[in-house]
Scaffold this active site. Structure first.
Site, PDB file in Angstrom:
ATOM      1  N   ASP A  29       0.847  -1.206   0.000  1.00 18.11           N
ATOM      2  CA  ASP A  29       0.000   0.000   0.000  1.00 18.11           C
ATOM      3  C   ASP A  29       0.881   1.254   0.000  1.00 18.11           C
ATOM      4  O   ASP A  29       0.659   2.190  -0.779  1.00 18.11           O
ATOM      5  CB  ASP A  29      -0.904   0.030   1.248  1.00 18.11           C
ATOM      6  CG  ASP A  29      -1.899  -1.126   1.308  1.00 18.11           C
ATOM      7  OD1 ASP A  29      -3.106  -0.880   1.269  1.00 18.11           O
ATOM      8  OD2 ASP A  29      -1.455  -2.300   1.388  1.00 18.11           O
ATOM      9  N   GLU A  52      -5.369   7.081   0.149  1.00 21.16           N
ATOM     10  CA  GLU A  52      -5.862   6.420   1.372  1.00 21.16           C
ATOM     11  C   GLU A  52      -4.829   6.448   2.505  1.00 21.16           C
ATOM     12  O   GLU A  52      -5.179   6.527   3.657  1.00 21.16           O
ATOM     13  CB  GLU A  52      -6.257   4.960   1.082  1.00 21.16           C
ATOM     14  CG  GLU A  52      -6.818   4.293   2.332  1.00 21.16           C
ATOM     15  CD  GLU A  52      -7.372   2.894   2.112  1.00 21.16           C
ATOM     16  OE1 GLU A  52      -7.252   2.354   0.999  1.00 21.16           O
ATOM     17  OE2 GLU A  52      -7.932   2.346   3.079  1.00 21.16           O
ATOM     18  N   ASP A 136      -6.478   4.905  -4.340  1.00 22.57           N
ATOM     19  CA  ASP A 136      -6.398   3.778  -3.413  1.00 22.57           C
ATOM     20  C   ASP A 136      -5.237   2.925  -3.906  1.00 22.57           C
ATOM     21  O   ASP A 136      -5.336   2.238  -4.929  1.00 22.57           O
ATOM     22  CB  ASP A 136      -7.702   2.971  -3.386  1.00 22.57           C
ATOM     23  CG  ASP A 136      -7.726   2.037  -2.176  1.00 22.57           C
ATOM     24  OD1 ASP A 136      -6.642   1.659  -1.712  1.00 22.57           O
ATOM     25  OD2 ASP A 136      -8.828   1.696  -1.715  1.00 22.57           O
ATOM     26  N   ASP A 139      -6.429  -1.391  -3.177  1.00 20.75           N
ATOM     27  CA  ASP A 139      -7.795  -1.552  -2.703  1.00 20.75           C
ATOM     28  C   ASP A 139      -8.057  -3.051  -2.579  1.00 20.75           C
ATOM     29  O   ASP A 139      -7.680  -3.821  -3.476  1.00 20.75           O
ATOM     30  CB  ASP A 139      -8.758  -0.919  -3.718  1.00 20.75           C
ATOM     31  CG  ASP A 139     -10.204  -1.043  -3.269  1.00 20.75           C
ATOM     32  OD1 ASP A 139     -10.463  -0.942  -2.057  1.00 20.75           O
ATOM     33  OD2 ASP A 139     -11.069  -1.247  -4.143  1.00 20.75           O
ATOM     34  N   THR A 141      -7.059  -4.728   0.390  1.00 18.27           N
ATOM     35  CA  THR A 141      -5.809  -5.187   1.023  1.00 18.27           C
ATOM     36  C   THR A 141      -5.958  -6.603   1.591  1.00 18.27           C
ATOM     37  O   THR A 141      -5.014  -7.400   1.541  1.00 18.27           O
ATOM     38  CB  THR A 141      -5.391  -4.197   2.138  1.00 18.27           C
ATOM     39  OG1 THR A 141      -5.291  -2.897   1.542  1.00 18.27           O
ATOM     40  CG2 THR A 141      -4.057  -4.559   2.751  1.00 18.27           C
ATOM     41  N   HIS A 234     -17.306  -6.217   5.503  1.00 17.94           N
ATOM     42  CA  HIS A 234     -17.522  -5.130   4.541  1.00 17.94           C
ATOM     43  C   HIS A 234     -18.884  -5.224   3.870  1.00 17.94           C
ATOM     44  O   HIS A 234     -19.256  -4.319   3.131  1.00 17.94           O
ATOM     45  CB  HIS A 234     -16.457  -5.139   3.434  1.00 17.94           C
ATOM     46  CG  HIS A 234     -15.059  -4.990   3.950  1.00 17.94           C
ATOM     47  ND1 HIS A 234     -13.961  -5.043   3.117  1.00 17.94           N
ATOM     48  CD2 HIS A 234     -14.579  -4.760   5.199  1.00 17.94           C
ATOM     49  CE1 HIS A 234     -12.865  -4.881   3.838  1.00 17.94           C
ATOM     50  NE2 HIS A 234     -13.216  -4.716   5.103  1.00 17.94           N
ATOM     51  N   SER A 258     -12.233  -5.722  -3.488  1.00 19.70           N
ATOM     52  CA  SER A 258     -11.778  -4.529  -4.228  1.00 19.70           C
ATOM     53  C   SER A 258     -12.741  -4.028  -5.291  1.00 19.70           C
ATOM     54  O   SER A 258     -13.784  -4.630  -5.560  1.00 19.70           O
ATOM     55  CB  SER A 258     -10.401  -4.777  -4.869  1.00 19.70           C
ATOM     56  OG  SER A 258     -10.520  -5.389  -6.133  1.00 19.70           O
ATOM     57  N   LYS A 261     -14.776  -5.480  -8.549  1.00 19.27           N
ATOM     58  CA  LYS A 261     -16.213  -5.782  -8.684  1.00 19.27           C
ATOM     59  C   LYS A 261     -16.875  -4.855  -9.699  1.00 19.27           C
ATOM     60  O   LYS A 261     -17.765  -5.265 -10.440  1.00 19.27           O
ATOM     61  CB  LYS A 261     -16.913  -5.656  -7.316  1.00 19.27           C
ATOM     62  CG  LYS A 261     -16.520  -6.752  -6.335  1.00 19.27           C
ATOM     63  CD  LYS A 261     -17.361  -6.712  -5.074  1.00 19.27           C
ATOM     64  CE  LYS A 261     -16.905  -5.706  -4.061  1.00 19.27           C
ATOM     65  NZ  LYS A 261     -15.551  -5.928  -3.509  1.00 19.27           N
ATOM     66  N   ARG A 275     -23.577  -3.647  -2.307  1.00 14.00           N
ATOM     67  CA  ARG A 275     -22.715  -3.403  -1.143  1.00 14.00           C
ATOM     68  C   ARG A 275     -23.547  -2.739  -0.051  1.00 14.00           C
ATOM     69  O   ARG A 275     -23.880  -1.554  -0.147  1.00 14.00           O
ATOM     70  CB  ARG A 275     -21.562  -2.480  -1.549  1.00 14.00           C
ATOM     71  CG  ARG A 275     -20.550  -2.245  -0.446  1.00 14.00           C
ATOM     72  CD  ARG A 275     -19.477  -1.256  -0.886  1.00 14.00           C
ATOM     73  NE  ARG A 275     -18.400  -1.195   0.079  1.00 14.00           N
ATOM     74  CZ  ARG A 275     -17.319  -1.970   0.055  1.00 14.00           C
ATOM     75  NH1 ARG A 275     -17.166  -2.850  -0.903  1.00 14.00           N
ATOM     76  NH2 ARG A 275     -16.388  -1.857   0.970  1.00 14.00           N
ATOM     77  N   ASP A 288     -12.458   4.313  -2.621  1.00 13.70           N
ATOM     78  CA  ASP A 288     -12.963   2.947  -2.821  1.00 13.70           C
ATOM     79  C   ASP A 288     -14.001   2.865  -3.938  1.00 13.70           C
ATOM     80  O   ASP A 288     -14.454   1.760  -4.262  1.00 13.70           O
ATOM     81  CB  ASP A 288     -13.615   2.430  -1.532  1.00 13.70           C
ATOM     82  CG  ASP A 288     -12.581   2.024  -0.484  1.00 13.70           C
ATOM     83  OD1 ASP A 288     -11.491   1.572  -0.869  1.00 13.70           O
ATOM     84  OD2 ASP A 288     -12.868   2.172   0.723  1.00 13.70           O
TER      85      ASP A 288
END
Ligand SMILES: Nc1ncnc2c1ncn2[C@@H]1O[C@H](COP(=O)(O)O)[C@@H](OP(=O)(O)O)[C@H]1O
Ligand SMILES: [Mg+2]
Length: 363
Positions: A29, A52, A136, A139, A141, A234, A258, A261, A275, A288
């Protein structure tokens, strides 16, 4: 390159820091944020970046700083060879490479400075008259640590906070689709420019002319493929199941980490990205979603929040007026049907109650 190198040589415990919100952050990252900031600074010196990460945790850990700088150096070492130093650009790259190859303390500090160059936590707020980038660096992680999907995500937003450019680099996404043969290329790159469409190419392919337009095809199967977060922290998987049952069509679920999607929806691997996070008070972050949302939009799909409201990308980073995300392929009434199914859920009232007033649902 930097992410792939770290993933290949990853020592999970040593290379990881747990952030205050309990999410992990790795050497990759930090290194990825430094490398992207390096290029953005070189080409768009005045532009601010909402990344981020910041370098505070790395500054406290010399062992981590060394790993970060080693990863950066490894990724950038090919640079001088790529540019025979015969022109200005070549000379600049050679000079940059010398900085990259220098291992002293001051070069380490320069790289950590680049991580902070892309951080509003380190540099303070961005003025309302400026365009800005959001980054990010890795994304997903948790997917990266599991050696599954992750993405490097970059978006450019204008002063009105409208996403104008979005880029997703997904090193572990098969190209051109999830059903590509196992011998197919691994690694997909997608980008979009508002009003000019979305594009798709193998990540390894550096020839922009080989990119193909990314356009959502109409659904041909009777089954609706729903894609959601792999991590139950999430995404509320139980709520997602109930929503799917309400759709009155057979569904199958793919779980993936991540913003890959969004790419999956844009290229027809999945028809719906749903989501709804487990924690009703959690708010999504612009890094994100900004790049992925423009890519699905330009590919002809649509993305809103679970109340049906348009996604907003405040320069402060937190999407305070949105709850969750629904993205669907272009199909008569599908987006509305999914939003309605979420709103009909027993748990939805709890989420809706957390949306600030003035943010009433609108499609
Ligand atoms: N409690 C939570 N609910 C929802 N999303 C969360 C979360 N905690 C962290 N996240 C975000 O979810 C992102 C990953 O999403 P996904 O599940 O789609 O892979 C993380 O990005 P990072 O991996 O960049 O930290 C992080 O920003
Ligand atoms: Mg993220």
């Amino acid at each position: 390159r930097v992410a792939r190198h770290v993933q290949a040589t990853l020592v999970p415990i040593q290379d990881r820091v747990i952030k205050e919100d309990k999410s992990p952050v790795t050497v990759a990252d930090f290194a990825s944020q430094a490398v992207v900031a390096y290029y953005l600074k070189r080409h768009f010196a005045a532009d601010r970046i909402v990344g981020e990460e910041d370098a505070a945790a790395v500054r406290e850990r010399p062992d981590l700083a060394k790993r970060v700088v080693d990863a950066i150096r490894h990724a950038m070492v090919g640079e001088p060879a790529a540019a025979a130093a015969t022109d200005d650009e070549g000379r600049t790259r050679l000079f940059s490479a010398l900085i990259v190859l220098t291992t002293d303390h001051s070069s380490t500090m320069q790289w950590l400075g680049l991580i902070d160059h892309a951080s509003t936590a380190a540099r303070g707020p961005i003025s309302a008259t400026e365009r800005f980038w959001t980054l990010d660096p890795i994304d997903g992680t948790k997917g990266f640590l599991r050696r599954q999907q992750y993405a490097v995500c970059l978006a450019l937003l204008d002063a009105q906070q409208t996403v104008q450019v979005g880029v997703l680099a997904c090193p572990n996404m098969p190209f051109p689709s999830l059903t590509s043969s196992p011998t197919a290329t691994t690694g997909s790159l997608a980008w979009a420019v508002r009003g000019h469409g979305a594009w798709h190419a193998p990540l390894a392919d550096t020839d922009p002319l080989s990119a193909t337009p990314l356009t959502v095809a109409p659904r041909t199967s009777a089954t609706l493929t729903v894609i959601e977060s792999y991590e139950s922290a999430h995404a509320n998987h139980a709520l997602s199941q109930r929503v799917q049952a309400r759709l009155a069509v057979p569904t199958s679920v793919v779980r993936m980490d991540s913003q890959a999607k969004y790419l999956a929806v844009a290229r027809g691997d999945a028809h719906v990205y749903l989501r709804v996070v487990g924690d009703v008070h959690y708010r999504e972050k612009i890094w994100d979603h900004a790049a992925g949302a423009l890519i699905v939009h330009e590919a002809g799909a649509a993305a809103v929040d679970v109340t049906g409201r348009a996604l907003e990308f405040p320069r402060e980073g937190v999407m305070s007026r949105n709850v969750g995300v629904v993205a669907t392929v272009r199909e008569d009434g599908l987006l509305e049907k999914v939003v309605k199914a979420v709103q009909g859920d027993e748990d939805f009232a709890r989420y809706a109650a957390t949306v600030p007033s003035g943010a009433s649902p609108k499609m």
